[in-house]
Design a protein around this motif. Structure first.
Motif, PDB file in Angstrom:
ATOM      1  N   ALA A  61       0.824  -1.209   0.000  1.00 15.26           N
ATOM      2  CA  ALA A  61       0.000   0.000   0.000  1.00 15.26           C
ATOM      3  C   ALA A  61       0.859   1.260   0.000  1.00 15.26           C
ATOM      4  O   ALA A  61       0.589   2.223  -0.722  1.00 15.26           O
ATOM      5  N   LEU A  62       1.924   1.249   0.787  1.00 14.87           N
ATOM      6  CA  LEU A  62       2.768   2.443   0.887  1.00 14.87           C
ATOM      7  C   LEU A  62       3.557   2.689  -0.388  1.00 14.87           C
ATOM      8  O   LEU A  62       3.810   3.824  -0.761  1.00 14.87           O
ATOM      9  N   LYS A  63       3.935   1.612  -1.066  1.00 21.80           N
ATOM     10  CA  LYS A  63       4.672   1.785  -2.314  1.00 21.80           C
ATOM     11  C   LYS A  63       3.822   2.473  -3.367  1.00 21.80           C
ATOM     12  O   LYS A  63       4.328   3.140  -4.269  1.00 21.80           O
ATOM     13  N   ARG A  64       2.515   2.281  -3.233  1.00 26.61           N
ATOM     14  CA  ARG A  64       1.616   2.876  -4.236  1.00 26.61           C
ATOM     15  C   ARG A  64       1.033   4.193  -3.769  1.00 26.61           C
ATOM     16  O   ARG A  64       0.182   4.763  -4.435  1.00 26.61           O
ATOM     17  N   ALA A  65       1.495   4.674  -2.613  1.00 30.89           N
ATOM     18  CA  ALA A  65       0.799   5.803  -1.992  1.00 30.89           C
ATOM     19  C   ALA A  65       1.314   7.169  -2.412  1.00 30.89           C
ATOM     20  O   ALA A  65       0.813   8.167  -1.940  1.00 30.89           O
ATOM     21  N   SER A  66       2.308   7.256  -3.264  1.00 33.09           N
ATOM     22  CA  SER A  66       2.820   8.583  -3.597  1.00 33.09           C
ATOM     23  C   SER A  66       2.139   9.141  -4.834  1.00 33.09           C
ATOM     24  O   SER A  66       1.673   8.413  -5.706  1.00 33.09           O
ATOM     25  N   TYR A  67       2.098  10.447  -4.879  1.00 32.41           N
ATOM     26  CA  TYR A  67       1.565  11.146  -6.052  1.00 32.41           C
ATOM     27  C   TYR A  67       2.378  10.781  -7.280  1.00 32.41           C
ATOM     28  O   TYR A  67       1.849  10.593  -8.372  1.00 32.41           O
ATOM     29  N   GLU A  68       3.680  10.668  -7.085  1.00 36.86           N
ATOM     30  CA  GLU A  68       4.567  10.359  -8.209  1.00 36.86           C
ATOM     31  C   GLU A  68       4.272   8.965  -8.765  1.00 36.86           C
ATOM     32  O   GLU A  68       4.358   8.744  -9.971  1.00 36.86           O
ATOM     33  N   PHE A  69       3.924   8.036  -7.892  1.00 37.30           N
ATOM     34  CA  PHE A  69       3.572   6.696  -8.364  1.00 37.30           C
ATOM     35  C   PHE A  69       2.294   6.757  -9.201  1.00 37.30           C
ATOM     36  O   PHE A  69       2.194   6.149 -10.265  1.00 37.30           O
ATOM     37  N   LEU A  70       1.324   7.507  -8.707  1.00 35.98           N
ATOM     38  CA  LEU A  70       0.074   7.668  -9.452  1.00 35.98           C
ATOM     39  C   LEU A  70       0.331   8.275 -10.821  1.00 35.98           C
ATOM     40  O   LEU A  70      -0.239   7.857 -11.826  1.00 35.98           O
ATOM     41  N   ARG A  71       1.193   9.262 -10.842  1.00 40.51           N
ATOM     42  CA  ARG A  71       1.488   9.929 -12.105  1.00 40.51           C
ATOM     43  C   ARG A  71       2.119   8.946 -13.086  1.00 40.51           C
ATOM     44  O   ARG A  71       1.754   8.903 -14.266  1.00 40.51           O
ATOM     45  N   ARG A  72       3.049   8.135 -12.602  1.00 39.04           N
ATOM     46  CA  ARG A  72       3.694   7.162 -13.490  1.00 39.04           C
ATOM     47  C   ARG A  72       2.665   6.146 -13.991  1.00 39.04           C
ATOM     48  O   ARG A  72       2.695   5.747 -15.157  1.00 39.04           O
ATOM     49  N   SER A  73       1.762   5.753 -13.109  1.00 34.16           N
ATOM     50  CA  SER A  73       0.711   4.807 -13.516  1.00 34.16           C
ATOM     51  C   SER A  73      -0.157   5.423 -14.607  1.00 34.16           C
ATOM     52  O   SER A  73      -0.485   4.764 -15.592  1.00 34.16           O
ATOM     53  N   LEU A  74      -0.510   6.678 -14.416  1.00 36.02           N
ATOM     54  CA  LEU A  74      -1.364   7.346 -15.387  1.00 36.02           C
ATOM     55  C   LEU A  74      -0.694   7.408 -16.744  1.00 36.02           C
ATOM     56  O   LEU A  74      -1.303   7.107 -17.770  1.00 36.02           O
ATOM     57  N   ILE A  75       0.575   7.767 -16.729  1.00 38.03           N
ATOM     58  CA  ILE A  75       1.314   7.875 -17.980  1.00 38.03           C
ATOM     59  C   ILE A  75       1.409   6.511 -18.653  1.00 38.03           C
ATOM     60  O   ILE A  75       1.266   6.376 -19.865  1.00 38.03           O
ATOM     61  N   PHE A  76       1.620   5.493 -17.849  1.00 45.66           N
ATOM     62  CA  PHE A  76       1.676   4.130 -18.376  1.00 45.66           C
ATOM     63  C   PHE A  76       0.353   3.751 -19.046  1.00 45.66           C
ATOM     64  O   PHE A  76       0.332   3.301 -20.192  1.00 45.66           O
ATOM     65  N   TYR A  77      -0.763   3.927 -18.340  1.00 40.09           N
ATOM     66  CA  TYR A  77      -2.064   3.554 -18.900  1.00 40.09           C
ATOM     67  C   TYR A  77      -2.398   4.383 -20.132  1.00 40.09           C
ATOM     68  O   TYR A  77      -2.913   3.872 -21.120  1.00 40.09           O
ATOM     69  N   ARG A  78      -2.079   5.641 -20.055  1.00 42.11           N
ATOM     70  CA  ARG A  78      -2.343   6.520 -21.198  1.00 42.11           C
ATOM     71  C   ARG A  78      -1.597   6.007 -22.423  1.00 42.11           C
ATOM     72  O   ARG A  78      -2.156   5.941 -23.525  1.00 42.11           O
ATOM     73  N   ASN A  79      -0.364   5.665 -22.213  1.00 43.91           N
ATOM     74  CA  ASN A  79       0.455   5.173 -23.303  1.00 43.91           C
ATOM     75  C   ASN A  79      -0.069   3.854 -23.857  1.00 43.91           C
ATOM     76  O   ASN A  79      -0.133   3.669 -25.071  1.00 43.91           O
ATOM     77  N   GLU A  80      -0.445   2.965 -22.962  1.00 43.17           N
ATOM     78  CA  GLU A  80      -0.946   1.661 -23.387  1.00 43.17           C
ATOM     79  C   GLU A  80      -2.225   1.807 -24.198  1.00 43.17           C
ATOM     80  O   GLU A  80      -2.404   1.168 -25.233  1.00 43.17           O
ATOM     81  N   ILE A  81      -3.121   2.632 -23.710  1.00 46.41           N
ATOM     82  CA  ILE A  81      -4.390   2.836 -24.418  1.00 46.41           C
ATOM     83  C   ILE A  81      -4.133   3.474 -25.772  1.00 46.41           C
ATOM     84  O   ILE A  81      -4.726   3.114 -26.778  1.00 46.41           O
ATOM     85  N   GLN A  82      -3.198   4.389 -25.784  1.00 40.92           N
ATOM     86  CA  GLN A  82      -2.875   5.047 -27.047  1.00 40.92           C
ATOM     87  C   GLN A  82      -2.293   4.061 -28.051  1.00 40.92           C
ATOM     88  O   GLN A  82      -2.619   4.116 -29.235  1.00 40.92           O
ATOM     89  N   LYS A  83      -1.446   3.172 -27.572  1.00 37.39           N
ATOM     90  CA  LYS A  83      -0.859   2.187 -28.476  1.00 37.39           C
ATOM     91  C   LYS A  83      -1.922   1.261 -29.040  1.00 37.39           C
ATOM     92  O   LYS A  83      -1.860   0.838 -30.176  1.00 37.39           O
TER      93      LYS A  83
END
Lengths: 149, 255
Positions: free
Chosen positions: A102-124
């Motif tokens: 839970a703590l590993k996923r709790a940072s704003y920066e982690f969320l941002r990286r996740s968002l960028i990842f999903y955005r990229n995947e959906i775009q591909k």
């Protein structure tokens, strides 16, 4: 450093992602473990004396490292001072693992990286930027690191 | 209440990219005088420095749960960060021009962790639904079969902007993949930070409540599609297979 303590206290009273009574030690004071109510709200970890309504302290969980230590124990340290560790002794190994995850996923920066990842995947997959329909595709905080065409 | 101030100061001054930065005039709490400060927005934390090259911030405003509104102040280009509580302070900030003011209002009103989490969950859901509905094998053939590798933690992405993509899907695909499963046209600004919708659009319906663990011993929370590394792994395998399948069909039956 000045900060809006009232709002932070208000945040500490909100429903938590995760909360438990855990024995905890802070970097100074000889690393003595004390029972605390530990509460994860957004990217803050609040810790309370178990009978008090106001937290003793709060940790902003950005640029930090969550380390699984010995059995039932994990620690939080910050990248600029890796030796200074906040240690947490859980009741069970399972509880310990849950908190680490839970703590590993709790940072704003982690969320941002996740968002960028999903955005990229959906775009591909679709050739379309999923953020466009929300009108936020140009926001600085959502930009891709690697630009793939 | 103690705060990990040293780490906060480090976060504010390290070279991770800021979501916005610039000079703003900030009104003091008791005095009406404005002070020019250098502001840096990172995530849901708005730091302010005496000077642009100061080594430590003077202070920080935790933005979670705030409303950002335009101001009726005598000054032009003023906006306010307001919080809900009865004794909460309102931060009045003044930008140097219209463009700066709009940029700050936009970036601050979407700065909360809650909002970011909302967007991530939407995209996560879309990706899941898409990978389940990909039986038709419609994958863009122009894409190299590259796997996007998540950057190691600690590295920050450079600010590359994405060009606007055409609304019509490329013809090679042969079929429409984009299946807009969402009801709302627009994500709400945040659950708490929705003071200002700059286009004056009506707000979409509220989102379903998130599952929350109450105080006390945390019950076993059902694993969401877990870490994105695992998801990435899973999707990339599926996508690679579908692509292969599609390419074979494109080539046509072999003699």
């Amino acid at each position: 450093m000045r900060y809006n303590e009232r709002e932070l206290l208000s945040l500490a009273r909100q429903p938590a992602e995760k909360a438990a009574e855990i024995r905890m030690s802070v970097p100074k004071k000889g690393n003595v473990l004390k029972k605390r109510l530990v509460k994860l709200v957004v990217n803050f970890l609040f810790y309370f004396r178990t009978d008090e309504a106001e937290p003793i302290g709060a940790l902003l969980l950005e640029h930090c490292k969550i380390t699984k230590e010995e059995e039932n124990v994990f620690s939080i340290s910050f990248i600029e001072e890796p030796e200074r560790k906040y240690c947490f002794e859980c009741a069970t190994e399972e509880q310990c693992q849950e908190w680490v995850e839970a703590l590993k996923r709790a940072s704003y920066e982690f969320l941002r990286r996740s968002l960028i990842f999903y955005r990229n995947e959906i775009q591909k997959m679709t050739g379309k930027d999923p953020l466009e329909q929300y009108g936020i595709s140009e926001e600085a905080r959502f930009q891709l690191g690697t630009h793939r065409q | 209440m103690k705060l990990n101030e040293r780490s906060l100061a480090f976060y504010a001054t390290c070279d991770s990219p800021a979501d916005n930065s610039g000079f703003l005039y900030k009104r003091g709490e008791r005095h009406t005088a404005y002070h020019r400060r250098w502001f840096v927005l990172k995530g849901n934390m708005l730091f302010y420095f005496e000077e642009r090259d100061s080594r430590e911030p003077v202070g920080v405003i935790v933005l979670e749960g705030c409303n950002v509104e335009l101001c009726d102040a005598a000054e032009n280009y003023a906006f306010a960060i307001r919080f809900g509580g009865t004794k909460s302070r309102t931060y009045v900030l003044v930008a140097e021009n219209q463009a700066a003011m709009e940029s700050w209002v936009k970036s601050l009103s979407r700065a909360s962790f809650d909002y970011m989490r909302l967007v991530v969950r939407e995209l996560e859901k879309q990706l899941q639904e898409m990978s389940q509905g990909l039986a038709g094998g419609c994958v863009d053939s122009r894409e190299p079969p590259g796997l996007w590798k998540p950057k190691p933690s600690g590295l920050e992405e450079s600010r590359e902007r994405l060009p606007a993509l055409p609304a019509i899907l490329p013809k090679e695909n042969g079929c429409a993949v984009w299946n807009n499963v969402l009801g709302a046209d627009r994500l709400p600004d945040t659950s708490g930070c929705a003071g200002h919708d700059e286009e004056g659009n009506p707000r979409p319906p509220p989102l379903p409540p998130r599952r929350r663990v109450s105080n006390g011993e945390a019950a076993a929370v059902a694993q969401s599609p877990s870490t994105f590394c695992r998801l990435h792994e899973q999707y990339s395998r599926e996508v690679a297979l579908l692509r292969q399948d599609w390419q074979q069909r494109q080539r046509g039956p072999r003699p």
